[in-house]
Design a protein around this motif. Structure first.
Motif, PDB file in Angstrom:
ATOM      1  N   LEU A   4       0.821  -1.203   0.000  1.00  0.00           N
ATOM      2  CA  LEU A   4       0.000   0.000   0.000  1.00  0.00           C
ATOM      3  C   LEU A   4       0.859   1.259   0.000  1.00  0.00           C
ATOM      4  O   LEU A   4       0.554   2.233  -0.687  1.00  0.00           O
ATOM      5  CB  LEU A   4      -0.916  -0.005   1.227  1.00  0.00           C
ATOM      6  CG  LEU A   4      -2.180  -0.851   1.097  1.00  0.00           C
ATOM      7  CD1 LEU A   4      -2.905  -0.910   2.433  1.00  0.00           C
ATOM      8  CD2 LEU A   4      -3.096  -0.317   0.024  1.00  0.00           C
ATOM      9  N   ASP A   5       1.927   1.242   0.782  1.00  0.00           N
ATOM     10  CA  ASP A   5       2.834   2.394   0.800  1.00  0.00           C
ATOM     11  C   ASP A   5       3.403   2.652  -0.596  1.00  0.00           C
ATOM     12  O   ASP A   5       3.479   3.797  -1.051  1.00  0.00           O
ATOM     13  CB  ASP A   5       3.975   2.166   1.796  1.00  0.00           C
ATOM     14  CG  ASP A   5       3.502   2.216   3.240  1.00  0.00           C
ATOM     15  OD1 ASP A   5       2.433   2.810   3.482  1.00  0.00           O
ATOM     16  OD2 ASP A   5       4.188   1.655   4.110  1.00  0.00           O
ATOM     17  N   GLN A   6       3.804   1.557  -1.265  1.00  0.00           N
ATOM     18  CA  GLN A   6       4.361   1.695  -2.607  1.00  0.00           C
ATOM     19  C   GLN A   6       3.293   2.170  -3.595  1.00  0.00           C
ATOM     20  O   GLN A   6       3.556   3.006  -4.474  1.00  0.00           O
ATOM     21  CB  GLN A   6       4.953   0.360  -3.073  1.00  0.00           C
ATOM     22  CG  GLN A   6       5.660   0.424  -4.419  1.00  0.00           C
ATOM     23  CD  GLN A   6       6.844   1.385  -4.407  1.00  0.00           C
ATOM     24  OE1 GLN A   6       7.648   1.374  -3.474  1.00  0.00           O
ATOM     25  NE2 GLN A   6       6.945   2.221  -5.432  1.00  0.00           N
ATOM     26  N   MET A   7       2.082   1.628  -3.446  1.00  0.00           N
ATOM     27  CA  MET A   7       0.994   2.039  -4.339  1.00  0.00           C
ATOM     28  C   MET A   7       0.647   3.507  -4.131  1.00  0.00           C
ATOM     29  O   MET A   7       0.351   4.232  -5.092  1.00  0.00           O
ATOM     30  CB  MET A   7      -0.240   1.159  -4.095  1.00  0.00           C
ATOM     31  CG  MET A   7      -0.096  -0.274  -4.589  1.00  0.00           C
ATOM     32  SD  MET A   7      -1.590  -1.260  -4.287  1.00  0.00           S
ATOM     33  CE  MET A   7      -2.727  -0.477  -5.437  1.00  0.00           C
ATOM     34  N   VAL A   8       0.666   3.964  -2.889  1.00  0.00           N
ATOM     35  CA  VAL A   8       0.384   5.380  -2.621  1.00  0.00           C
ATOM     36  C   VAL A   8       1.433   6.257  -3.299  1.00  0.00           C
ATOM     37  O   VAL A   8       1.113   7.283  -3.917  1.00  0.00           O
ATOM     38  CB  VAL A   8       0.342   5.642  -1.099  1.00  0.00           C
ATOM     39  CG1 VAL A   8       0.362   7.144  -0.816  1.00  0.00           C
ATOM     40  CG2 VAL A   8      -0.892   5.006  -0.486  1.00  0.00           C
ATOM     41  N   ARG A   9       2.706   5.838  -3.196  1.00  0.00           N
ATOM     42  CA  ARG A   9       3.767   6.600  -3.858  1.00  0.00           C
ATOM     43  C   ARG A   9       3.580   6.581  -5.371  1.00  0.00           C
ATOM     44  O   ARG A   9       3.717   7.627  -6.040  1.00  0.00           O
ATOM     45  CB  ARG A   9       5.141   6.033  -3.475  1.00  0.00           C
ATOM     46  CG  ARG A   9       5.553   6.340  -2.045  1.00  0.00           C
ATOM     47  CD  ARG A   9       7.007   5.988  -1.811  1.00  0.00           C
ATOM     48  NE  ARG A   9       7.236   4.549  -1.860  1.00  0.00           N
ATOM     49  CZ  ARG A   9       7.171   3.757  -0.796  1.00  0.00           C
ATOM     50  NH1 ARG A   9       6.890   4.257   0.399  1.00  0.00           N
ATOM     51  NH2 ARG A   9       7.396   2.463  -0.905  1.00  0.00           N
ATOM     52  N   ASP A  10       3.292   5.390  -5.922  1.00  0.00           N
ATOM     53  CA  ASP A  10       3.103   5.288  -7.378  1.00  0.00           C
ATOM     54  C   ASP A  10       1.908   6.128  -7.825  1.00  0.00           C
ATOM     55  O   ASP A  10       1.981   6.823  -8.853  1.00  0.00           O
ATOM     56  CB  ASP A  10       2.885   3.823  -7.777  1.00  0.00           C
ATOM     57  CG  ASP A  10       4.147   2.990  -7.586  1.00  0.00           C
ATOM     58  OD1 ASP A  10       5.237   3.585  -7.471  1.00  0.00           O
ATOM     59  OD2 ASP A  10       4.045   1.745  -7.525  1.00  0.00           O
ATOM     60  N   TYR A  11       0.808   6.034  -7.088  1.00  0.00           N
ATOM     61  CA  TYR A  11      -0.377   6.802  -7.451  1.00  0.00           C
ATOM     62  C   TYR A  11      -0.083   8.294  -7.410  1.00  0.00           C
ATOM     63  O   TYR A  11      -0.485   9.046  -8.305  1.00  0.00           O
ATOM     64  CB  TYR A  11      -1.523   6.472  -6.479  1.00  0.00           C
ATOM     65  CG  TYR A  11      -2.516   5.485  -7.028  1.00  0.00           C
ATOM     66  CD1 TYR A  11      -2.101   4.263  -7.525  1.00  0.00           C
ATOM     67  CD2 TYR A  11      -3.876   5.770  -7.032  1.00  0.00           C
ATOM     68  CE1 TYR A  11      -3.009   3.349  -8.023  1.00  0.00           C
ATOM     69  CE2 TYR A  11      -4.796   4.855  -7.521  1.00  0.00           C
ATOM     70  CZ  TYR A  11      -4.355   3.652  -8.019  1.00  0.00           C
ATOM     71  OH  TYR A  11      -5.265   2.766  -8.517  1.00  0.00           O
ATOM     72  N   THR A  12       0.604   8.726  -6.366  1.00  0.00           N
ATOM     73  CA  THR A  12       0.913  10.155  -6.231  1.00  0.00           C
ATOM     74  C   THR A  12       1.768  10.632  -7.403  1.00  0.00           C
ATOM     75  O   THR A  12       1.511  11.700  -7.985  1.00  0.00           O
ATOM     76  CB  THR A  12       1.641  10.415  -4.908  1.00  0.00           C
ATOM     77  OG1 THR A  12       0.820   9.953  -3.819  1.00  0.00           O
ATOM     78  CG2 THR A  12       1.930  11.893  -4.723  1.00  0.00           C
ATOM     79  N   ASN A  13       2.784   9.836  -7.758  1.00  0.00           N
ATOM     80  CA  ASN A  13       3.642  10.209  -8.887  1.00  0.00           C
ATOM     81  C   ASN A  13       2.873  10.195 -10.207  1.00  0.00           C
ATOM     82  O   ASN A  13       3.017  11.095 -11.049  1.00  0.00           O
ATOM     83  CB  ASN A  13       4.844   9.259  -8.972  1.00  0.00           C
ATOM     84  CG  ASN A  13       5.774   9.399  -7.787  1.00  0.00           C
ATOM     85  OD1 ASN A  13       5.839  10.464  -7.164  1.00  0.00           O
ATOM     86  ND2 ASN A  13       6.499   8.339  -7.474  1.00  0.00           N
ATOM     87  N   ASN A  14       2.056   9.162 -10.411  1.00  0.00           N
ATOM     88  CA  ASN A  14       1.287   9.062 -11.648  1.00  0.00           C
ATOM     89  C   ASN A  14       0.269  10.188 -11.758  1.00  0.00           C
ATOM     90  O   ASN A  14       0.019  10.711 -12.851  1.00  0.00           O
ATOM     91  CB  ASN A  14       0.578   7.710 -11.722  1.00  0.00           C
ATOM     92  CG  ASN A  14       1.542   6.575 -11.988  1.00  0.00           C
ATOM     93  OD1 ASN A  14       2.596   6.765 -12.582  1.00  0.00           O
ATOM     94  ND2 ASN A  14       1.214   5.384 -11.521  1.00  0.00           N
ATOM     95  N   ILE A  15      -0.330  10.552 -10.641  1.00  0.00           N
ATOM     96  CA  ILE A  15      -1.298  11.657 -10.666  1.00  0.00           C
ATOM     97  C   ILE A  15      -0.604  12.959 -11.042  1.00  0.00           C
ATOM     98  O   ILE A  15      -1.131  13.765 -11.816  1.00  0.00           O
ATOM     99  CB  ILE A  15      -2.002  11.773  -9.296  1.00  0.00           C
ATOM    100  CG1 ILE A  15      -2.998  10.615  -9.127  1.00  0.00           C
ATOM    101  CG2 ILE A  15      -2.732  13.105  -9.175  1.00  0.00           C
ATOM    102  CD1 ILE A  15      -3.655  10.580  -7.766  1.00  0.00           C
ATOM    103  N   ALA A  16       0.597  13.159 -10.498  1.00  0.00           N
ATOM    104  CA  ALA A  16       1.347  14.373 -10.837  1.00  0.00           C
ATOM    105  C   ALA A  16       1.664  14.402 -12.325  1.00  0.00           C
ATOM    106  O   ALA A  16       1.513  15.441 -12.994  1.00  0.00           O
ATOM    107  CB  ALA A  16       2.626  14.446 -10.007  1.00  0.00           C
ATOM    108  N   GLU A  17       2.098  13.251 -12.880  1.00  0.00           N
ATOM    109  CA  GLU A  17       2.390  13.182 -14.316  1.00  0.00           C
ATOM    110  C   GLU A  17       1.117  13.373 -15.136  1.00  0.00           C
ATOM    111  O   GLU A  17       1.119  14.062 -16.169  1.00  0.00           O
ATOM    112  CB  GLU A  17       3.033  11.840 -14.651  1.00  0.00           C
ATOM    113  CG  GLU A  17       4.419  11.636 -14.031  1.00  0.00           C
ATOM    114  CD  GLU A  17       5.003  10.283 -14.378  1.00  0.00           C
ATOM    115  OE1 GLU A  17       4.391   9.585 -15.215  1.00  0.00           O
ATOM    116  OE2 GLU A  17       6.046   9.917 -13.815  1.00  0.00           O
TER     117      GLU A  17
END
Length: 263
Positions: A32-45
């Motif tokens: 979940l921690d990794q998914m939150v980071r990935d989601y945050t980065n993908n949302i920014a992109e």
């Protein structure tokens, strides 16, 4: 290609089943921690890409609006030139009349060109508008998933800490379980029980010894009574009568009842 990749990830992440992913994870909290980071980065992109797409759409709309304004302006100029030509023709000035007629024609040509450019841009604008709407929806879904992931992560962390605390309390209680005979408290209690049993045994022994002493005193009293009565007989007295309070005592020596018949 970069934009398409981002848009593809938006659609994939927006449709992701979080519970299914967690079931497959060895460590759900880390995942979940990794998914939150990935989601945050993908949302920014994705936000950057969507912003650029919206910018491109606004440029198309600006060009379209400019073509519409130009077409309107050239139409007004064509009308003004045509009226001017009519005025010169009415005055009998054929040369100027022809000149303004030609200007009117040029203005009409440019009006038509601007209208054609505006019409040609309309399908592209409509398509881009639809894409932008879908991208905005996808971005909103991603943000919703991010909120869901964050809540799920926080819930899992809280549950993990609760389980850890419960485990620590359980281990602490287990180490001092007074009902467990193998615990320190149990062994200490068993030692005290043995000491208590020993004291009860000593008390019983002491009680038995005291009873024996009292019994010996009673026997001594009987012998004393017998000796006293025998001395009284020898001195010419008579034995004590029954009911006087004295109790005949049996002699320790063995007496044969036939010896009384010889008296």
């Amino acid at each position: 290609m970069v934009k398409q990749s981002i848009f593809g990830r938006m659609a994939q992440l927006a449709k992701a089943n979080i519970n299914s992913l967690l079931d497959q994870a060895e460590d759900p909290q880390k995942m979940l921690d990794q998914m939150v980071r990935d989601y945050t980065n993908n949302i920014a992109e994705a936000e950057s890409a969507v912003a650029q797409t919206i910018g491109n759409l606004r440029m198309l709309q600006d060009d379209y609006n400019e073509d519409v304004r130009n077409a309107h302006d050239w139409g007004n100029k064509a009308l003004a030139a045509s009226r001017k030509a009519d005025e010169y023709r009415a005055k009998g000035d054929a040369g100027d009349a022809e000149k303004f007629n030609n200007l009117a024609k040029v203005a009409l040509q440019r009006q038509i060109a601007s209208e054609n450019e505006a019409k040609a841009a309309e399908p592209n604008i409509a398509s881009q508008s639809e894409v932008v709407d879908k991208l905005k929806q996808g971005l909103d879904q991603m943000k919703g998933k991010l909120n869901e992931l964050t809540s799920k992560r926080n819930e899992l962390v809280a549950r993990s800490k609760t389980v850890e605390a419960q485990s620590q309390v359980h281990d602490a209680l287990k180490s001092i379980n007074i009902m467990d005979p193998t615990s320190e408290v149990g062994r200490f209690e068993e030692k005290i029980r043995r000491e208590e049993a020993k004291v009860r045994g000593q008390q019983e022994l002491a009680a038995s010894s005291l009873d024996a002493q009292f019994n010996s005193l009673e026997d001594l009293g009987e012998q004393t009574e017998i000796e006293a009565r025998l001395a009284a007989l020898k001195s010419g007295g008579s034995p004590a009568a029954i009911g006087t309070g004295a109790t005949p005592a049996a002699s320790d020596s063995t007496v044969d009842e036939a010896d009384f018949d010889k008296l």
